[in-house]
Design a protein around this motif. Structure first.
Motif, PDB file in Angstrom:
ATOM      1  N   ASP A 297       0.528   6.427  25.777  1.00  0.00           N
ATOM      2  CA  ASP A 297       1.745   6.777  25.168  1.00  0.00           C
ATOM      3  C   ASP A 297       2.649   7.202  26.318  1.00  0.00           C
ATOM      4  O   ASP A 297       3.531   7.230  26.481  1.00  0.00           O
ATOM      5  N   GLU A 298       1.895   8.358  27.024  1.00  0.00           N
ATOM      6  CA  GLU A 298       2.506   9.099  28.058  1.00  0.00           C
ATOM      7  C   GLU A 298       2.720   8.282  29.218  1.00  0.00           C
ATOM      8  O   GLU A 298       3.789   8.483  29.678  1.00  0.00           O
ATOM      9  N   PHE A 299       1.942   7.321  29.465  1.00  0.00           N
ATOM     10  CA  PHE A 299       2.168   6.289  30.362  1.00  0.00           C
ATOM     11  C   PHE A 299       3.185   5.674  30.453  1.00  0.00           C
ATOM     12  O   PHE A 299       4.122   5.389  31.362  1.00  0.00           O
ATOM     13  N   LEU A 300       3.474   5.031  29.174  1.00  0.00           N
ATOM     14  CA  LEU A 300       4.383   4.395  28.977  1.00  0.00           C
ATOM     15  C   LEU A 300       6.024   5.027  28.971  1.00  0.00           C
ATOM     16  O   LEU A 300       6.968   4.370  29.400  1.00  0.00           O
ATOM     17  N   ASN A 301       5.704   6.236  28.930  1.00  0.00           N
ATOM     18  CA  ASN A 301       6.818   7.343  28.814  1.00  0.00           C
ATOM     19  C   ASN A 301       7.197   7.797  30.287  1.00  0.00           C
ATOM     20  O   ASN A 301       8.107   8.602  30.671  1.00  0.00           O
ATOM     21  N   GLY A 302       6.328   7.197  31.494  1.00  0.00           N
ATOM     22  CA  GLY A 302       6.580   7.365  32.687  1.00  0.00           C
ATOM     23  C   GLY A 302       5.488   8.227  33.392  1.00  0.00           C
ATOM     24  O   GLY A 302       5.670   8.301  34.800  1.00  0.00           O
ATOM     25  N   ARG A 303       4.352   8.819  32.741  1.00  0.00           N
ATOM     26  CA  ARG A 303       3.480   9.570  33.605  1.00  0.00           C
ATOM     27  C   ARG A 303       2.669   8.508  34.482  1.00  0.00           C
ATOM     28  O   ARG A 303       2.381   7.303  33.981  1.00  0.00           O
ATOM     29  N   SER A 304       2.407   9.030  35.654  1.00  0.00           N
ATOM     30  CA  SER A 304       1.612   8.192  36.441  1.00  0.00           C
ATOM     31  C   SER A 304       0.153   8.687  36.306  1.00  0.00           C
ATOM     32  O   SER A 304      -0.406   9.420  36.024  1.00  0.00           O
ATOM     33  N   SER A 305      -0.605   7.526  36.685  1.00  0.00           N
ATOM     34  CA  SER A 305      -1.998   7.722  36.509  1.00  0.00           C
ATOM     35  C   SER A 305      -2.765   8.161  37.778  1.00  0.00           C
ATOM     36  O   SER A 305      -4.120   8.267  38.058  1.00  0.00           O
ATOM     37  N   LEU A 306      -1.961   8.046  38.696  1.00  0.00           N
ATOM     38  CA  LEU A 306      -2.762   8.505  40.201  1.00  0.00           C
ATOM     39  C   LEU A 306      -2.838   9.740  40.377  1.00  0.00           C
ATOM     40  O   LEU A 306      -2.122  10.804  39.786  1.00  0.00           O
ATOM     41  N   ASN A 307      -3.767  10.316  41.092  1.00  0.00           N
ATOM     42  CA  ASN A 307      -4.285  11.557  41.298  1.00  0.00           C
ATOM     43  C   ASN A 307      -3.724  11.883  42.561  1.00  0.00           C
ATOM     44  O   ASN A 307      -3.460  11.272  43.504  1.00  0.00           O
ATOM     45  N   SER A 308      -3.889  13.349  42.960  1.00  0.00           N
ATOM     46  CA  SER A 308      -3.373  14.060  44.256  1.00  0.00           C
ATOM     47  C   SER A 308      -4.282  13.266  45.448  1.00  0.00           C
ATOM     48  O   SER A 308      -3.678  13.098  46.636  1.00  0.00           O
ATOM     49  N   ILE A 309      -5.670  13.019  44.995  1.00  0.00           N
ATOM     50  CA  ILE A 309      -6.518  12.615  46.229  1.00  0.00           C
ATOM     51  C   ILE A 309      -5.938  11.358  46.996  1.00  0.00           C
ATOM     52  O   ILE A 309      -5.783  11.184  48.180  1.00  0.00           O
ATOM     53  N   GLU A 310      -5.552  10.398  45.985  1.00  0.00           N
ATOM     54  CA  GLU A 310      -5.117   9.284  46.515  1.00  0.00           C
ATOM     55  C   GLU A 310      -3.490   9.002  46.967  1.00  0.00           C
ATOM     56  O   GLU A 310      -3.258   8.363  47.632  1.00  0.00           O
ATOM     57  N   LEU A 311      -2.976   9.803  45.976  1.00  0.00           N
ATOM     58  CA  LEU A 311      -1.444   9.843  46.616  1.00  0.00           C
ATOM     59  C   LEU A 311      -1.207  10.557  47.857  1.00  0.00           C
ATOM     60  O   LEU A 311      -0.443  10.065  48.597  1.00  0.00           O
ATOM     61  N   GLU A 312      -2.008  11.545  48.408  1.00  0.00           N
ATOM     62  CA  GLU A 312      -2.013  12.060  49.745  1.00  0.00           C
ATOM     63  C   GLU A 312      -2.156  10.998  50.754  1.00  0.00           C
ATOM     64  O   GLU A 312      -1.782  10.702  51.639  1.00  0.00           O
ATOM     65  N   LEU A 313      -3.388   9.976  50.596  1.00  0.00           N
ATOM     66  CA  LEU A 313      -3.547   8.819  51.401  1.00  0.00           C
ATOM     67  C   LEU A 313      -2.668   7.791  51.455  1.00  0.00           C
ATOM     68  O   LEU A 313      -2.368   7.184  52.406  1.00  0.00           O
ATOM     69  N   LEU A 314      -2.111   7.526  50.241  1.00  0.00           N
ATOM     70  CA  LEU A 314      -1.050   6.372  50.109  1.00  0.00           C
ATOM     71  C   LEU A 314       0.158   6.923  50.695  1.00  0.00           C
ATOM     72  O   LEU A 314       0.657   5.760  51.613  1.00  0.00           O
ATOM     73  N   GLY A 315       0.799   7.914  50.580  1.00  0.00           N
ATOM     74  CA  GLY A 315       1.975   8.174  51.294  1.00  0.00           C
ATOM     75  C   GLY A 315       3.191   7.447  50.877  1.00  0.00           C
ATOM     76  O   GLY A 315       3.115   7.040  49.669  1.00  0.00           O
ATOM     77  N   ASP A 316       4.140   7.057  51.655  1.00  0.00           N
ATOM     78  CA  ASP A 316       5.288   6.131  51.047  1.00  0.00           C
ATOM     79  C   ASP A 316       4.862   4.906  51.136  1.00  0.00           C
ATOM     80  O   ASP A 316       4.560   4.168  52.160  1.00  0.00           O
ATOM     81  N   ILE A 317       4.917   4.385  49.992  1.00  0.00           N
ATOM     82  CA  ILE A 317       4.608   2.780  50.104  1.00  0.00           C
ATOM     83  C   ILE A 317       5.659   1.928  49.440  1.00  0.00           C
ATOM     84  O   ILE A 317       5.596   0.667  49.094  1.00  0.00           O
ATOM     85  N   GLN A 318       6.954   2.555  49.784  1.00  0.00           N
ATOM     86  CA  GLN A 318       8.000   1.528  49.269  1.00  0.00           C
ATOM     87  C   GLN A 318       8.185   0.555  49.655  1.00  0.00           C
ATOM     88  O   GLN A 318       7.989   0.354  51.224  1.00  0.00           O
ATOM     89  N   GLY A 319       8.305  -0.643  49.242  1.00  0.00           N
ATOM     90  CA  GLY A 319       8.294  -2.053  49.958  1.00  0.00           C
ATOM     91  C   GLY A 319       7.098  -2.700  50.211  1.00  0.00           C
ATOM     92  O   GLY A 319       7.066  -3.766  50.882  1.00  0.00           O
ATOM     93  N   LYS A 320       6.149  -1.829  50.110  1.00  0.00           N
ATOM     94  CA  LYS A 320       4.629  -2.475  50.762  1.00  0.00           C
ATOM     95  C   LYS A 320       4.032  -3.386  49.614  1.00  0.00           C
ATOM     96  O   LYS A 320       4.133  -2.914  48.531  1.00  0.00           O
ATOM     97  N   SER A 321       3.414  -4.297  50.303  1.00  0.00           N
ATOM     98  CA  SER A 321       2.564  -5.007  49.366  1.00  0.00           C
ATOM     99  C   SER A 321       1.069  -4.544  49.354  1.00  0.00           C
ATOM    100  O   SER A 321       0.390  -4.235  50.101  1.00  0.00           O
ATOM    101  N   ILE A 322       0.585  -4.478  47.884  1.00  0.00           N
ATOM    102  CA  ILE A 322      -0.742  -3.917  47.776  1.00  0.00           C
ATOM    103  C   ILE A 322      -1.405  -4.678  46.877  1.00  0.00           C
ATOM    104  O   ILE A 322      -1.011  -5.319  45.739  1.00  0.00           O
TER     105      ILE A 322
END
Length: 263
Positions: free
Chosen positions: A28-53
């Motif tokens: 329910d929270e996810f549908l309302n916009g909450r992200s499932s990603l954690n700080s560990i992977e977010l730090e490694l991902l950085g800016d992914i705007q426009g990238k194919s994953i």
């Protein structure tokens, strides 16, 4: 274990419904916009705007959709047809263009013809795979030259212990298949399901050496003395969103994460 894919597909299909209803996945929270990603992977991902994953072993795609919300063009794959069906439904409800393909990792090159800027996988994935040389080859196959592989995973030290963390019960190294039956699921111990599954333990050397052999050059490697998930028995939350096994405290690693670039 020639039929391990069938056994594990049945196991993951059985998990989908109780997982969707569990607090662990906070749908329910996810549908309302909450992200499932954690700080560990977010730090490694950085800016992914426009990238194919390409997101390997995506379950029902919360991370895939979270990456889409960050501006990436995401394809999630999983061997569970029920999980992929749920992922497509979630993406529609979240109004993202996340794509989902039902396939196991090893056969993916037969059904997907595309190269990606990033291949991503996280938490509880490689233990379902017997052959990490083949796994690394699939990752290398799908990465563009200079593309990035990003991975966060539970540390192999954790898998050495019995479920109650009272003794060392399993080999650190990939000795043989681990075939067991489990009641409930990590997201809901009381779920009325009994599942057989087949897993393999993989040492850090096995993971990294096979990637290096497939032309993926390690750039960042990290270890963490906490887990972002309360998916093990008897864990305690010592900071918000960070769990440890009380009797071990900060003395053992629970998670590792890294990035590597395709040569």
């Amino acid at each position: 274990m020639e039929n391990y894919l069938e056994i594990n597909k049945n196991s993951w299909n059985a998990k989908v419904e109780p997982h969707l209803k569990s607090d662990f996945y906070f749908v329910d929270e996810f549908l309302n916009g909450r992200s499932s990603l954690n700080s560990i992977e977010l730090e490694l991902l950085g800016d992914i705007q426009g990238k194919s994953i390409l997101h390997l072993q995506c379950h029902f795609g919360q991370d895939s959709i979270s990456l889409s919300r960050m501006g990436a063009k995401v394809t999630g794959i999983d061997l569970s047809d029920k999980a992929i069906e749920a992922g497509r439904d979630l993406a529609k409800r979240c109004e993202t263009d996340t794509e989902f393909i039902c396939s196991d990792v090893y056969h993916l090159p037969e059904v997907l013809d595309q190269k990606f800027d990033i291949v991503y996988t996280s938490y509880g994935t490689i233990g379902w795979l017997p052959d990490l040389e083949k796994w690394a080859g699939v990752i290398s196959h799908f990465l563009k030259p200079g593309g990035q592989f990003i991975m966060a995973e539970f540390h192999p030290v954790v898998w050495m212990f019995d479920d109650d963390f009272t003794k060392v019960a399993y080999n650190y190294f990939n000795e043989k298949p681990i075939v067991e039956t489990y009641e409930g699921t990590y997201a809901d111990q009381s779920a009325p399901i009994v599942q057989e599954y087949v897993m393999w333990n993989h040492s850090l050397a096995e993971v990294l050496d096979n990637l290096i052999k497939k032309d993926i050059e390690l750039k960042i490697f990290q270890e963490f003395d906490w887990s972002p998930y309360p998916c093990f028995r008897h864990v305690e939350e010592f900071e918000k969103g960070k769990w440890r096994i009380p009797q071990f405290g900060n003395k053992i690693p629970l998670v590792y994460a890294f990035t590597g670039n395709k040569k």
